[in-house]
Write an enzyme that holds these catalytic residues in place. Structure first.
Site, PDB file in Angstrom:
ATOM      1  N   HIS A  72      22.752 -22.530  83.562  1.00  0.00           N
ATOM      2  CA  HIS A  72      23.121 -21.452  84.484  1.00  0.00           C
ATOM      3  C   HIS A  72      22.772 -20.104  83.878  1.00  0.00           C
ATOM      4  CE1 HIS A  72      26.159 -23.621  87.323  1.00  0.00           C
ATOM      5  NE2 HIS A  72      25.052 -24.311  87.129  1.00  0.00           N
ATOM      6  N   TYR A 201      34.197 -17.107  89.962  1.00  0.00           N
ATOM      7  CA  TYR A 201      35.556 -16.787  89.508  1.00  0.00           C
ATOM      8  C   TYR A 201      36.112 -15.777  90.494  1.00  0.00           C
ATOM      9  CZ  TYR A 201      34.471 -18.817  84.909  1.00  0.00           C
ATOM     10  OH  TYR A 201      34.131 -19.656  83.876  1.00  0.00           O
ATOM     11  N   PRO A 293      42.079 -21.247  80.062  1.00  0.00           N
ATOM     12  CA  PRO A 293      40.734 -21.752  80.341  1.00  0.00           C
ATOM     13  C   PRO A 293      39.801 -20.762  81.019  1.00  0.00           C
ATOM     14  CG  PRO A 293      42.317 -22.721  81.857  1.00  0.00           C
ATOM     15  CD  PRO A 293      43.107 -21.954  80.834  1.00  0.00           C
ATOM     16  N   LYS A 297      36.395 -21.208  76.946  1.00  0.00           N
ATOM     17  CA  LYS A 297      36.152 -21.069  75.507  1.00  0.00           C
ATOM     18  C   LYS A 297      36.720 -22.205  74.645  1.00  0.00           C
ATOM     19  CE  LYS A 297      33.948 -17.205  75.484  1.00  0.00           C
ATOM     20  NZ  LYS A 297      32.699 -17.699  76.020  1.00  0.00           N
ATOM     21  N   TYR A 385      30.963 -14.010  77.540  1.00  0.00           N
ATOM     22  CA  TYR A 385      30.972 -15.273  78.295  1.00  0.00           C
ATOM     23  C   TYR A 385      29.983 -16.281  77.705  1.00  0.00           C
ATOM     24  CZ  TYR A 385      31.333 -18.495  82.196  1.00  0.00           C
ATOM     25  OH  TYR A 385      31.554 -19.630  82.953  1.00  0.00           O
TER      26      TYR A 385
HETATM   27  P1  FAD Z   1      41.354 -32.427  71.850  1.00  0.00           P
HETATM   28  O1  FAD Z   1      40.284 -32.563  72.833  1.00  0.00           O
HETATM   29  O2  FAD Z   1      42.762 -32.268  72.304  1.00  0.00           O
HETATM   30  O3  FAD Z   1      41.268 -33.714  70.917  1.00  0.00           O
HETATM   31  C1  FAD Z   1      42.278 -34.041  69.998  1.00  0.00           C
HETATM   32  C2  FAD Z   1      42.260 -35.528  69.769  1.00  0.00           C
HETATM   33  O4  FAD Z   1      43.216 -35.852  68.768  1.00  0.00           O
HETATM   34  C3  FAD Z   1      42.631 -36.339  71.008  1.00  0.00           C
HETATM   35  O5  FAD Z   1      41.701 -37.383  71.171  1.00  0.00           O
HETATM   36  C4  FAD Z   1      44.027 -36.864  70.686  1.00  0.00           C
HETATM   37  O6  FAD Z   1      44.287 -38.095  71.309  1.00  0.00           O
HETATM   38  C5  FAD Z   1      43.957 -36.993  69.191  1.00  0.00           C
HETATM   39  N1  FAD Z   1      45.266 -36.965  68.520  1.00  0.00           N
HETATM   40  C6  FAD Z   1      46.351 -36.227  68.833  1.00  0.00           C
HETATM   41  N2  FAD Z   1      47.353 -36.491  67.981  1.00  0.00           N
HETATM   42  C7  FAD Z   1      46.886 -37.406  67.112  1.00  0.00           C
HETATM   43  C8  FAD Z   1      47.459 -38.078  66.004  1.00  0.00           C
HETATM   44  N3  FAD Z   1      48.730 -37.852  65.636  1.00  0.00           N
HETATM   45  N4  FAD Z   1      46.695 -38.947  65.350  1.00  0.00           N
HETATM   46  C9  FAD Z   1      45.409 -39.195  65.707  1.00  0.00           C
HETATM   47  N5  FAD Z   1      44.815 -38.581  66.755  1.00  0.00           N
HETATM   48  C10 FAD Z   1      45.548 -37.718  67.437  1.00  0.00           C
HETATM   49  N6  FAD Z   1      38.700 -25.791  78.049  1.00  0.00           N
HETATM   50  C11 FAD Z   1      37.756 -25.186  78.738  1.00  0.00           C
HETATM   51  O7  FAD Z   1      36.925 -24.501  78.133  1.00  0.00           O
HETATM   52  N7  FAD Z   1      37.705 -25.350  80.109  1.00  0.00           N
HETATM   53  C12 FAD Z   1      38.614 -26.148  80.790  1.00  0.00           C
HETATM   54  O8  FAD Z   1      38.529 -26.298  82.003  1.00  0.00           O
HETATM   55  C13 FAD Z   1      39.620 -26.776  80.096  1.00  0.00           C
HETATM   56  N8  FAD Z   1      40.547 -27.552  80.729  1.00  0.00           N
HETATM   57  C14 FAD Z   1      41.547 -28.117  80.000  1.00  0.00           C
HETATM   58  C15 FAD Z   1      42.531 -28.888  80.626  1.00  0.00           C
HETATM   59  C16 FAD Z   1      43.578 -29.469  79.893  1.00  0.00           C
HETATM   60  C17 FAD Z   1      44.640 -30.303  80.581  1.00  0.00           C
HETATM   61  C18 FAD Z   1      43.638 -29.254  78.496  1.00  0.00           C
HETATM   62  C19 FAD Z   1      44.762 -29.852  77.680  1.00  0.00           C
HETATM   63  C20 FAD Z   1      42.636 -28.506  77.867  1.00  0.00           C
HETATM   64  C21 FAD Z   1      41.590 -27.932  78.612  1.00  0.00           C
HETATM   65  N9  FAD Z   1      40.581 -27.167  77.999  1.00  0.00           N
HETATM   66  C22 FAD Z   1      39.617 -26.568  78.698  1.00  0.00           C
HETATM   67  C23 FAD Z   1      40.517 -26.984  76.586  1.00  0.00           C
HETATM   68  C24 FAD Z   1      39.512 -27.934  75.935  1.00  0.00           C
HETATM   69  O9  FAD Z   1      39.519 -29.156  76.618  1.00  0.00           O
HETATM   70  C25 FAD Z   1      39.922 -28.067  74.488  1.00  0.00           C
HETATM   71  O10 FAD Z   1      39.818 -26.794  73.893  1.00  0.00           O
HETATM   72  C26 FAD Z   1      39.115 -29.092  73.700  1.00  0.00           C
HETATM   73  O11 FAD Z   1      39.435 -30.383  74.144  1.00  0.00           O
HETATM   74  C27 FAD Z   1      39.429 -28.968  72.219  1.00  0.00           C
HETATM   75  O12 FAD Z   1      38.922 -30.065  71.529  1.00  0.00           O
HETATM   76  P2  FAD Z   1      39.689 -30.653  70.285  1.00  0.00           P
HETATM   77  O13 FAD Z   1      38.817 -31.752  69.773  1.00  0.00           O
HETATM   78  O14 FAD Z   1      40.073 -29.568  69.365  1.00  0.00           O
HETATM   79  O15 FAD Z   1      41.069 -31.226  70.835  1.00  0.00           O
HETATM   80  C1  DHB Z   2      35.387 -25.063  84.145  1.00  0.00           C
HETATM   81  C2  DHB Z   2      36.548 -24.750  83.522  1.00  0.00           C
HETATM   82  C3  DHB Z   2      36.756 -23.464  83.087  1.00  0.00           C
HETATM   83  O1  DHB Z   2      37.875 -23.139  82.463  1.00  0.00           O
HETATM   84  C4  DHB Z   2      35.828 -22.485  83.299  1.00  0.00           C
HETATM   85  O2  DHB Z   2      36.081 -21.218  82.883  1.00  0.00           O
HETATM   86  C5  DHB Z   2      34.651 -22.804  83.904  1.00  0.00           C
HETATM   87  C6  DHB Z   2      34.434 -24.111  84.343  1.00  0.00           C
HETATM   88  C7  DHB Z   2      35.163 -26.443  84.620  1.00  0.00           C
HETATM   89  O3  DHB Z   2      36.027 -27.294  84.391  1.00  0.00           O
HETATM   90  O4  DHB Z   2      34.127 -26.708  85.218  1.00  0.00           O
END
Ligand code: FAD
Ligand code: DHB
Length: 391
Positions: A72, A201, A293, A297, A385
């Protein structure tokens, strides 16, 4: 069992870190709490910054992203239904973002780990960290009823916001900074073409909305909802009607409706824990920080953290240098705080706050109008962004 780096958590942070270390011939083992099916079934982030795309290129986990990801060049802001475009590519001198879901990134990284034989232990229960302030840390867990132990040089806490790693840093060392927002996002995924070829947005008097996508045939939409609301109160038709109002007549005219494949509510929060390193423990990704979100980021910060961390560990194993390890926390936090600021600012600009009065709304409208008319303001939005460069 013994390894060089034990990685707690197999989300994007842990999985990408493992591949970055593997490319530098550093051994690691990932301990994941959940099954493969659970992780691959979750719908989360959708927008990848160039920094994240480059890291996936670097580890060679890029074939499907390059094939299926949508590049995009811009996105739109809508003010009470009237759209104007932020031309990311022109404003940043060529930077773009790639729309490719977190679920797909995670699948690709798990497939790469399986093919490359980089070990992942699934369904590790009761993970506990030991000896982090010694040079021989270890991790214990239960798997299918039996007790397991992994000895290592370092522990990377990549276990998300509810993991165990952050709590292993003593409370007199750890500082946390937090902002909760009085609303959440209701997300809907549907097998219908998106209403626009780019993201929209939207600041509407009824609240924020976002039109996003996962592919040319799969749409992802969000609307701002109250924290007391539930997905059950939002049958599909109500969600589509609300989107049509908030996105405005132009987007509504091309809005295709269809049954929700997934619908869930996520609360919005800003959170940072400092420092990101304590002795032999490092924190990365959501284990250390959460962003609302709005700026897309969260996943991208997880990627930049593990880039810095992998560089630090490579410096240690290759040259015996501790400079990278000592500097990891400050280096990663400098980028984290700027993304926290942008996500907080973008949330404030686009959402309806329950206590906001006419004056606050006028301020939002004035700022959006300023952005619409100012090249300098658009550059600021665009460079944040697409993602700030890695230091
Ligand atoms: P996570 O993806 O949370 O991964 C952590 C992992 O550790 C998981 O697999 C979990 O099961 C595991 N874990 C937890 N505890 C333990 C333990 N005790 N022992 C072993 N493993 C464990 N970001 C965006 O940019 N846009 C979005 O639209 C967006 N939507 C989101 C919606 C939701 C509901 C959530 C919760 C987050 C969202 N985010 C979004 C944020 C983004 O998904 C996260 O920033 C990203 O997943 C971070 O990655 P991570 O690997 O740090 O953590
Ligand atoms: C999506 C989520 C976001 O938080 C965003 O800023 C843009 C896109 C998505 O899930 O597609």
């Amino acid at each position: 069992m013994r390894t060089q780096v034990a990685i707690v958590g197999g989300g994007p942070a842990g999985l990408l870190l493992q591949q970055l270390l593997h490319a530098a011939c550093i051994d690691s083992v990932i301990l994941k709490q959940r099954s493969r099916a659970y992780v691959e079934g979750r719908i989360r982030a959708g927008v990848l910054e160039k920094v994240t795309v480059d890291l996936l290129d670097k580890v060679g986990v890029n074939a499907r992203m390059r094939r299926e990801g949508l590049v995009h060049d811009g996105f739109s802001l809508a003010v009470d239904g009237e759209l104007f475009r932020i031309d990311l590519k022109a404003l940043t001198g060529g930077a773009t973002v790639t729309v490719y879901g977190q679920t797909e990134v995670t699948k690709d990284l798990i497939d790469a780990a399986t093919q490359r034989g980089t070990p992942i232990v699934f369904e590790a229960a009761d993970v506990a960290l030991h000896g982090l302030d010694t040079d021989r840390p270890s991790i214990t867990w239960r798997h299918s009823g039996s007790h397991q132990r992994l000895d290592c040089d370092f522990v990377a806490g990549c276990d998300g916001s509810h993991g165990v790693s952050r709590g292993a840093i003593p409370s007199d060392v750890r500082r946390t900074y937090e902002r909760e927002y009085p609303f959440g996002w209701l997300g809907l995924l549907a097998e219908v073409p998106p209403c626009d070829h780019e993201l929209i947005y939207c600041n509407h008097a009824r609240g924020f909305a976002l039109a996003s996508m996962r592919s040319l045939t799969r749409s992802r939409y969000y609307v701002q909802v109250g924290l007391d609301e539930t997905p059950e109160e939002w049958p599909d038709e109500r969600m589509w009607d609300e989107l049509a109002v908030r996105l405005g007549p132009r987007a509504a005219a091309t809005l295709q409706r269809g049954p929700a494949i997934e619908k869930s509510i996520a609360p919005l929060r800003s959170f940072v824990a400092e420092p990101l390193r304590w002795n032999r423990l490092f924190l990365a990704g959501d284990a250390a920080h959460i962003v609302p979100p709005t700026g897309a980021k969260g996943l991208n910060l997880a990627a930049s953290d593990v880039h810095y961390l992998s560089q630090a560990l490579i410096g240690f194993y290759r040259d015996g240098s501790t400079a990278g390890i000592d500097g990891y926390s400050a280096k990663a936090l400098a980028r984290v705080w700027k993304a926290e600021r942008f996500s907080w600012w973008f949330t404030g600009l686009t959402h309806r706050f329950p206590d906001s009065d006419d004056f606050s709304r006028r301020m939002q409208m004035a700022e959006l109008d300023y952005i619409r008319g100012s090249h300098a303001a658009q550059v600021t939005v665009a460079e944040n962004y697409v993602g700030l460069p890695l230091a």
